[in-house]
Design an enzyme around this catalytic site. Structure first.
Site, short mmCIF file in Angstrom:
data_model
loop_
_atom_site.label_atom_id
_atom_site.label_comp_id
_atom_site.label_asym_id
_atom_site.label_seq_id
_atom_site.Cartn_x
_atom_site.Cartn_y
_atom_site.Cartn_z
N ARG A 1 -69.74 81.59 6.06
CA ARG A 1 -70.59 81.56 7.25
C ARG A 1 -70.35 82.76 8.15
NH1 ARG A 1 -68.47 76.40 6.53
NH2 ARG A 1 -70.01 74.78 6.05
N LYS B 1 -68.67 76.30 13.24
CA LYS B 1 -67.61 76.30 12.23
C LYS B 1 -67.03 77.70 12.05
CE LYS B 1 -69.53 72.39 9.63
NZ LYS B 1 -70.00 71.90 8.31
N HIS C 1 -73.26 81.90 -0.56
CA HIS C 1 -72.32 81.20 -1.43
C HIS C 1 -71.73 82.20 -2.42
CE1 HIS C 1 -73.91 77.67 0.41
NE2 HIS C 1 -75.12 77.90 -0.06
N SER D 1 -76.16 77.40 9.50
CA SER D 1 -75.53 78.69 9.72
C SER D 1 -76.13 79.80 8.85
CB SER D 1 -74.03 78.58 9.42
OG SER D 1 -73.82 78.04 8.13
N HIS E 1 -78.82 83.32 3.75
CA HIS E 1 -79.89 82.38 4.09
C HIS E 1 -79.46 81.49 5.24
CE1 HIS E 1 -77.37 80.26 1.13
NE2 HIS E 1 -77.75 79.13 1.70
N GLN F 1 -75.49 82.11 6.20
CA GLN F 1 -74.46 81.87 5.19
C GLN F 1 -74.84 82.44 3.85
OE1 GLN F 1 -75.07 77.57 3.41
NE2 GLN F 1 -75.31 77.44 5.64
N LYS G 1 -71.88 78.27 -6.15
CA LYS G 1 -72.80 77.29 -5.58
C LYS G 1 -74.23 77.83 -5.50
CE LYS G 1 -73.41 74.29 -1.53
NZ LYS G 1 -73.23 74.21 -0.09
N GLU H 1 -78.09 77.36 -5.45
CA GLU H 1 -78.75 76.14 -4.98
C GLU H 1 -80.26 76.31 -4.90
OE1 GLU H 1 -76.72 75.72 -1.22
OE2 GLU H 1 -78.38 76.60 -0.12
#
Length: 423
Positions: free
Chosen positions: A297, A303, A113, A109, A278, A111, A136, A138
């Site tokens: 998202r 979702k 964080h 997706s 991203h 999205q 989050k 990453e």
């Protein structure tokens, strides 16, 4: 009897629609090679993620006892280390990081964080959606050729798409487009005005009327399929067609004209901090993050979409894709280990490539680590008495704080990826 500071752990597998099916997935390959208990490959099943850590959603187990890793570490706090436990407020043996293998067949997706403050608010307001109060950040380290959308494109490139891609421009009100274009050549692309102009464009696209954006997307896809492509669009034509085939009529496809299209080779990595939009597109990667599963998202997903929170929490820091690349460096005098050290404290990752028959010694690391064999076989040893474990492809081990270890390759190249944290 004193517990050994190095021991095997059993990871968990996540099956998501975007994962690679059967043994085409590194996740399934590693699980099969390691003889993961109860695992049997089904060729039509999408094996998306292999989790290694203590996250409550799907914690790893101590292989010898099937005890949850976090529970075991809470009884052996020296394995986490006093300094790390203090700095990251470790409770219940919960590690500051989560280590994963991802195998991506379909685009993930669009999205981002949340940062730490936002994560706490989202968790308090919507604990059914945002299930922990942690941020989050990453990092994705490519195991195979890997593609992704990462961060906002430089402003002049977005402005060029607005001028040559009428279907994209149709989603942005004229006044917003004109103001953005006038600021796109600014010498301060991350200034407040420039960020607001980018936010206005992104918001206009992501909140566009469904009938309008679907009609424009149909025009765009038909034009590309007919080979009517402006020179400036050539680099994203195939991506548009691919993403639309996977998610027909989805607004997320238009993010191709807003985000950097990054193509990595094995051994290259990108880092995405809080508020960076991203979408991973394809490939197999090692992924490490702060110990959270929070995702906001807005497209390319079945979702829940939370467009208001996505739009309001992004950084809008437009930059070339090089901004997100992690430059590897040598690791503490070792011969065969490369350090990937993103600008956050929760984790770093080592890629260890030991030639056949050779050894690689790692000095003690102040905090805990988790390592997985991604190619070949060998051995890890530690301590004055030469304690050791045999390791094959897919084997995952935990290494306690302040333990010196040595990796020994078998009769072929031995590759290990090791995530760790220090205070």
């Amino acid at each position: 009897m004193k517990a050994a500071p190095v021991f095997k752990i059993t990871p968990t597998i996540q099956e998501y629609d975007w994962g690679k099916p059967g043994l085409s997935s590194k996740v399934a390959q590693f699980a099969t090679a390691a003889g993961l208990a109860g695992f049997s490959v089904k060729e039509s099943t999408p094996y998306a993620e292999l989790w290694m850590g203590t996250h409550t959603k799907s914690p790893s187990l101590v292989s010898s006892t099937s005890e949850p890793l976090g529970a075991y570490l809470s009884k052996n706090p020296s394995f986490i280390g006093e300094a790390v436990a203090h700095k990251f407020h470790v409770t219940d043996g919960n590690l500051p990081f989560l280590f994963k293998v991802l195998a991506i067949q379909k685009a993930l997706s669009i999205q981002s964080h949340p940062d730490l403050a936002t994560a706490k608010v989202l968790h308090a307001d919507h604990p059914d959606i945002y299930k922990d109060p942690n941020h989050k950040p990453e990092m994705a380290l490519a195991l195979t050729p890997f593609t992704a959308l990462c961060g906002f494109l430089p402003l002049p490139i977005i402005a060029k798409y607005l001028s040559v891609t009428p279907e994209f421009a149709a989603l942005v009100p004229t006044a917003i487009a004109e103001r953005f274009t006038s600021l796109s050549t600014s010498s301060t692309p991350t200034g407040l005005e420039e960020k607001q102009a980018l936010k206005d464009v992104f918001s206009a696209v992501m909140t566009a009327d469904e009938a309008e954006f679907k009609a424009q997307l149909t025009k765009l896809v038909d034009r590309y399929a007919a080979g009517k492509v402006h020179e400036e669009e050539l680099s994203v034509k195939e991506l548009v067609l691919r993403v639309n085939e996977q998610f027909p009529g989805d607004i997320g496809t238009f993010c191709v004209f807003l985000l950097n299209y990054v193509q990595l080779q094995p051994g290259e990595a990108v880092f995405l901090g809080a508020g960076e939009p991203h979408a991973y597109i394809s490939g197999d990667i090692m992924e490490c993050m702060a110990n959270s599963d929070n995702v906001i998202r807005a497209g390319l997903t079945p979702k829940l979409r939370d467009i208001p929170n996505l739009v309001s929490t992004l950084t809008y820091a437009a930059a070339p894709p090089t901004k997100h690349k992690v430059q590897p460096s040598p690791f503490r005098g070792t011969a065969h280990s490369t350090l990937y050290d993103p600008p956050i404290p929760e984790f770093s990752v080592l890629q260890v490539v030991v030639p056949a028959g050779e050894k690689e010694r790692h000095p003690p690391i102040q905090g805990p680590s988790i390592a997985i064999v991604t190619e070949g076989s060998g051995q890890v040893s530690w301590g004055l008495s030469g304690d050791n474990l045999d390791l094959g492809e897919g084997t995952v081990v935990f290494v306690g704080a302040d333990v010196e270890v040595e990796f020994t390759a078998g009769d072929a190249k031995f590759v290990v990826h090791r995530a760790f944290v220090e205070a």
